[in-house]
Design an enzyme around this catalytic site. Structure first.
Site, short mmCIF file in Angstrom:
data_model
loop_
_atom_site.label_atom_id
_atom_site.label_comp_id
_atom_site.label_asym_id
_atom_site.label_seq_id
_atom_site.Cartn_x
_atom_site.Cartn_y
_atom_site.Cartn_z
N MET A 81 0.81 -1.09 -0.22
CA MET A 81 0.13 0.04 0.07
C MET A 81 0.90 1.08 0.14
O MET A 81 1.72 1.48 1.05
CB MET A 81 -1.04 0.10 1.16
CG MET A 81 -2.15 -1.20 1.41
SD MET A 81 -3.15 -1.07 2.70
CE MET A 81 -2.16 -1.66 3.88
N CYS A 136 -2.89 -2.17 -9.65
CA CYS A 136 -3.43 -0.96 -9.16
C CYS A 136 -4.08 -0.22 -10.14
O CYS A 136 -3.78 0.05 -11.17
CB CYS A 136 -2.02 -0.18 -8.81
SG CYS A 136 -2.25 1.35 -7.73
N ASN A 151 -6.66 -11.94 -2.28
CA ASN A 151 -6.77 -10.66 -1.82
C ASN A 151 -8.01 -9.94 -2.10
O ASN A 151 -8.66 -9.99 -3.03
CB ASN A 151 -5.42 -9.83 -2.46
CG ASN A 151 -5.57 -8.30 -2.06
OD1 ASN A 151 -5.54 -7.48 -2.81
ND2 ASN A 151 -5.53 -7.96 -0.84
N LYS A 189 1.26 -9.12 -8.97
CA LYS A 189 -0.05 -8.91 -8.54
C LYS A 189 -0.96 -8.36 -9.51
O LYS A 189 -0.66 -7.34 -10.19
CB LYS A 189 0.08 -8.13 -7.41
CG LYS A 189 -1.02 -7.69 -6.66
CD LYS A 189 -0.93 -6.75 -5.21
CE LYS A 189 -2.03 -6.53 -4.54
NZ LYS A 189 -2.58 -5.16 -5.05
C1 LIG Z 1 -3.79 3.23 0.43
C2 LIG Z 1 -3.44 2.13 -0.50
C3 LIG Z 1 -2.30 2.09 -1.43
C4 LIG Z 1 -2.24 1.02 -2.28
N1 LIG Z 1 -1.06 0.92 -2.90
C5 LIG Z 1 -0.83 -0.33 -3.86
C6 LIG Z 1 0.38 -0.56 -4.50
O1 LIG Z 1 1.24 0.45 -4.42
N2 LIG Z 1 0.73 -1.38 -5.23
C7 LIG Z 1 -0.40 -2.59 -5.29
O2 LIG Z 1 -0.36 -3.46 -6.11
N3 LIG Z 1 -1.46 -2.14 -4.82
C8 LIG Z 1 -1.92 -1.28 -3.97
N4 LIG Z 1 -3.08 -1.20 -3.21
C9 LIG Z 1 -4.03 -2.35 -3.36
C10 LIG Z 1 -3.72 -3.12 -2.01
O3 LIG Z 1 -2.49 -3.89 -2.31
C11 LIG Z 1 -4.90 -4.35 -2.11
O4 LIG Z 1 -4.97 -4.95 -3.22
C12 LIG Z 1 -6.33 -3.75 -1.92
O5 LIG Z 1 -6.13 -2.62 -0.92
C13 LIG Z 1 -7.28 -4.67 -1.47
O6 LIG Z 1 -7.11 -5.46 -0.48
P1 LIG Z 1 -7.70 -5.10 0.94
O7 LIG Z 1 -8.99 -5.36 0.85
O8 LIG Z 1 -7.07 -6.11 2.11
O9 LIG Z 1 -7.43 -3.69 1.27
C14 LIG Z 1 -3.13 0.03 -2.26
C15 LIG Z 1 -4.52 0.09 -1.60
C16 LIG Z 1 -4.48 0.85 -0.74
C17 LIG Z 1 -5.60 1.08 0.35
#
Ligand SMILES: Cc1cc2nc3c(=O)[nH]c(=O)nc-3n(C[C@H](O)[C@H](O)[C@H](O)COP(=O)(O)O)c2cc1C
Length: 328
Positions: free
Chosen positions: A17, A100, A200, A139
């Site tokens: 994140m 992302c 995820n 991912k």
């Molecule tokens: C603040 C934030 C920043 C994120 N940054 C990235 C990132 O840099 N790279 C990435 O692959 N996913 C990123 N994500 C996605 C998360 O890795 C994850 O796939 C997504 O939040 C779903 O999982 P969760 O429901 O457990 O939060 C980000 C998510 C959030 C909320």
């Protein structure tokens, strides 16, 4: 759970994140039970590698193995160079971000936008895998949009390209964060490839983790937002998966101690100016749902020295801890 030659202590992974999973947060989650944590995304644009921000993102001093660094970009050669650069600087795993939906990433056809172009995905994956001699992971989301859920195709391409583990967020790129994550596509992917699959999306409790593991057959789960202000979720899930029993919730006093340790690490890592600002969001998450939390946040977000921020935070949690003790 194995990724290449790395044997993780469990199958719970901290999701990358940006702006959250810096070194202090990754270390804390690892201490509190996560088997691995993926770093914040690093751009494949080498012009940015010298910047303070990128150098800090690449700082892994004292971090437990394996150190996984995520890279993003849309150009195979640049991605290969970025992988090499990070491997030379201490990364033990390279994770490629095709999951992302952020505008900043998608506008240059990177992140989940790439899922639209399967040939390009193959080119990028092969170039990166061939550029480094450490394991490369990927991912993704389930697809471009609901009509184009091509995660199974992408997973097959990934496996053929030598990708060693695949994390899937159960939403399409077009979904952003709307609606509930779905796990059917993740289950389909798991049945289609033999590399480890990491599920995820919306996993926010021990029961949900168990359900997703059982339903999808995935090898591991990855947790992002539910760990914000609650990094102990990893030990709670780990305990539940091992015993079927719930671990007691941490007391306010324990939360206070975990948080103060976290803040100290943030100040050491970022210095006072940035450290105080980064700490604000974590303090907000830790205080969410606590009595008087809203007015505390309102006050604490206005101070900009370590001394004031620590004193106010300590005082707020101290009061809560005393109230908890009286109620016990
Ligand atoms: C603040 C934030 C920043 C994120 N940054 C990235 C990132 O840099 N790279 C990435 O692959 N996913 C990123 N994500 C996605 C998360 O890795 C994850 O796939 C997504 O939040 C779903 O999982 P969760 O429901 O457990 O939060 C980000 C998510 C959030 C909320």
């Amino acid at each position: 759970m194995h990724i290449g030659s790395y044997n993780l202590k469990n199958n719970l992974i901290v999701a990358p994140m940006a702006g959250v999973t810096d070194r202090p947060f990754r270390q804390l989650c690892r201490e509190l039970g996560a088997g691995m944590a993926v770093s914040e995304m690093v751009s494949s644009n080498s012009l940015l590698w010298g910047s303070e921000k990128t150098k800090r993102r690449a700082n892994h001093d004292g971090e437990t193995d394996p150190r996984s660094v995520q890279i993003a970009g849309a150009e195979a050669k640049m991605m290969a160079e970025a992988a090499k650069h990070n491997a030379d600087n201490g990364a033990q795993l390279i994770d490629i971000n095709m999951g992302c939906p952020a505008k900043k990433v998608c506008n240059v056809m990177a992140g989940s936008a790439l899922l639209q172009n399967e040939t390009l995905v193959g080119d990028i994956l092969e170039s990166v895998v061939n550029a480094v001699d450490i394991p490369v992971t990927l991912k993704i989301r389930t697809g471009w949009d609901r009509e184009n859920r091509n995660a199974v195709n992408i997973a097959r391409i990934a496996e053929q390209s030598g990708i060693q583990a695949l994390a899937i967020h159960g939403r399409t790129r077009a979904c952003h964060y709307k609606g509930d994550a779905e796990y059917d596509t993740i289950r389909d992917v798991k049945q289609s490839v033999s590399i480890p699959v990491i599920a995820n999306g919306d996993i926010n409790s021990p029961e949900k983790a168990k359900h997703v593991l059982d339903y999808t057959g995935a090898d591991a789960v990855m947790i992002g937002r539910a760990a914000q202000g609650r990094p102990w979720i990893f030990r709670e899930i780990s305990h539940f998966l091992e015993t079927g029993q719930h671990l007691a919730e941490p007391t306010v006093a324990e939360i206070r101690d975990i948080m103060i340790g976290h803040l100290d690490n943030l100040y050491n890592f970022y210095g006072e100016f940035t450290g105080v600002r980064v700490a604000r969001k974590h303090i907000s998450w830790y205080s969410k749902g606590q009595a008087g939390g809203a007015s505390f946040r309102n006050e604490v977000n206005r101070v900009d020295t370590i001394k004031q921020q620590l004193a106010m935070t300590h005082e707020f949690f101290e009061k809560l801890a005393q109230m908890e003790e009286l109620a016990a």
